[in-house]
Design an enzyme around this catalytic site. Structure first.
Site, PDB file in Angstrom:
ATOM      1  CG  ASN A   7      -1.874   1.114   1.299  1.00  0.00           C
ATOM      2  OD1 ASN A   7      -1.802   2.042   0.480  1.00  0.00           O
ATOM      3  ND2 ASN A   7      -2.767   1.082   2.254  1.00  0.00           N
ATOM      4  NE  ARG A  88      -6.289   1.605  -0.200  1.00  0.00           N
ATOM      5  CZ  ARG A  88      -6.328   2.736   0.477  1.00  0.00           C
ATOM      6  NH1 ARG A  88      -5.252   3.179   1.093  1.00  0.00           N
ATOM      7  NH2 ARG A  88      -7.429   3.427   0.535  1.00  0.00           N
ATOM      8  CG  HIS A 177     -13.226   3.295   2.904  1.00  0.00           C
ATOM      9  ND1 HIS A 177     -13.949   4.276   3.546  1.00  0.00           N
ATOM     10  CD2 HIS A 177     -11.928   3.524   3.204  1.00  0.00           C
ATOM     11  CE1 HIS A 177     -13.117   5.081   4.206  1.00  0.00           C
ATOM     12  NE2 HIS A 177     -11.889   4.654   4.006  1.00  0.00           N
ATOM     13  CD  GLU A 381      -9.313  -1.398   3.871  1.00  0.00           C
ATOM     14  OE1 GLU A 381      -8.920  -1.163   5.036  1.00  0.00           O
ATOM     15  OE2 GLU A 381      -9.579  -0.512   3.047  1.00  0.00           O
TER      16      GLU A 381
END
Ligand code: ADP
Length: 395
Positions: A7, A88, A177, A381
């Site tokens: 990320n 991500r 999200h 996530e």
């Protein structure tokens, strides 16, 4: 197979290394203040925590350092051993409705979406490019924050604005999200024995950023964030919904430039703007000590949530459950209580003891006889990114 999840932020790189398909976490950590004089490296694994402060020039340098540290602690001999890397990626626009293997075309498409996510997509691309430079043969997958919401119908994703703003400038609701809303709604469905059909639920992701999602049969049909993550709920430092005329009012009467208004709405509003702290724990502490501004911030935060849940219940028409997740959703019993107390009209009733209990697993917190379930489901996530990467690289 080992899967690395990255990320990438503008000056940070979060990483989590998984053994798949078991989803065992082998190592995780963060490189922060990339590009500053002294960056911080933090690594947790099955051994003593490693911390170091040293210059890290850019994301590629950060990955080079990790590739050197991992073998030292017996975590991974080399990046060549990775079966895949999952990134991500914040904005997938209308191009990406699902996780996607990254190739040159996909990279260009992510780049083309930069105007829609000027802070996030460039950082995500830095992570992709840095890894490509080090291990070009390793497959990489992009998992988009927006993808889950691409199932929204036009009446939910279109704004009532001139049509050309949509057709020429892609102005519409995208939502964010998505990976979190997907995960908690999927986990809820499993708990309710609706794994195949998917549940009808409202998911509330309440962290520093916050968003609500209406899920029908496992698919997102409405969400509170919009073209950008600024719209919707009250957040740590973002305003959420406001009258758009406030922007021009503050430019014309408050002497602010458009950049200053942008900064104020994104960085100096929300809980911070109302009460001087963006941290819900500290808002609650101050409120309990009698601080009126903190009480107001808490009340505005809760009021907005109640409005959204009521609206989304109407959009859905039927509801299996309300789900709380994110740092506030998972840990703030007072927020959950305050929201649910005001949702009696939906037949929602909390079990006070279950709500107060500090636990870290997925759990139901509604009272027996509540017309709608209420669940707390810790989000994951990175776990979804690892799963999706594994699925695509082994397909
Ligand atoms: P991010 O969006 O950055 O991932 P998190 O999901 O970790 O953030 O959520 C951060 C928020 O969660 C902060 O407002 C923090 O105060 C809040 N939070 C964490 N633990 C608690 C707690 N025990 N009670 C109330 N709020 C909490």
């Amino acid at each position: 197979m080992k899967i690395l999840v990255l990320n990438s932020g503008s000056s940070s790189l979060k990483f989590k290394l998984y053994e798949m398909p078991s989803k065992k976490v082998l190592a995780q950590g963060l490189v922060e203040r990339i590009g500053e004089e002294r960056s911080l490296i933090h690594l947790r694994y099955d051994g003593p925590t490693y911390e170091s402060s040293e210059p890290v020039h850019d994301h590629r340098h950060a990955l080079e350092i990790l590739e050197k540290i991992f073998p030292r602690f017996g975590i991974l001999p080399s990046f060549k051993e990775l079966g895949g890397v999952g990134h991500r990626v914040v904005h997938g626009g209308e191009s990406f409705t699902a996780p996607t293997l990254i190739d040159a075309t996909v990279r260009s498409a992510i780049k083309a979406l930069i105007p829609l996510a000027p802070l996030h997509n460039p950082a995500n691309l830095m992570g992709i490019d840095a890894f490509t430079a080090l291990a070009p043969e390793t497959p990489q997958v992009a998992v988009f924050d927006t993808a889950f919401h691409q199932s929204m119908p036009p009446e939910a994703f279109r704004y009532a604005l001139p049509q050309s703003w949509y057709t020429q400038r892609q102005v519409r609701r995208y939502g964010f999200h998505g990976t979190s809303h997907y995960y908690v709604s999927r986990e809820l469905a499993k708990h309710l024995g609706k794994g195949d059909s998917g549940a009808d639920c409202i998911t509330l992701h309440l962290g520093n950023g916050a968003s609500a999602c209406a899920v029908r049969g496992g698919q997102s049909v409405e969400t509170s964030m919009g073209l950008t993550p600024l719209e919707g709920l009250v957040m740590g430092t973002r305003s959420g919904d406001i009258d758009p005329a406030i922007v021009f009012y503050m430019q014309e009467n408050g002497g602010l430039s458009s950049e200053e208004v942008d900064k104020a709405l994104n960085k100096a509003s929300g809980l911070l703007g109302l009460a001087g702290s963006n941290d819900m724990r500290s808002i609650q502490e101050k409120m309990n000590a009698g601080d009126a501004a903190a009480k107001l911030a808490f009340d505005v935060f809760v009021h907005r949530l109640v409005k959204y849940v009521g609206a989304y219940a109407a959009v859905l028409g039927r509801l299996d459950a309300l789900v709380f997740t994110g740092g506030i959703g998972e840990h703030s019993a007072p927020v959950r209580r305050a929201v649910c107390e005001r949702l009696g009209i939906l037949g929602i009733a909390l079990d006070p003891a279950a709500n107060e209990a500090e636990r870290s697993d997925a759990r139901a917190i509604h009272a027996q006889g509540s017309a709608v379930d209420v669940w707390v489901i810790p989000t994951d996530e990175e776990g979804v990114i690892a799963e999706e990467t594994y699925r695509l690289v082994t397909a």
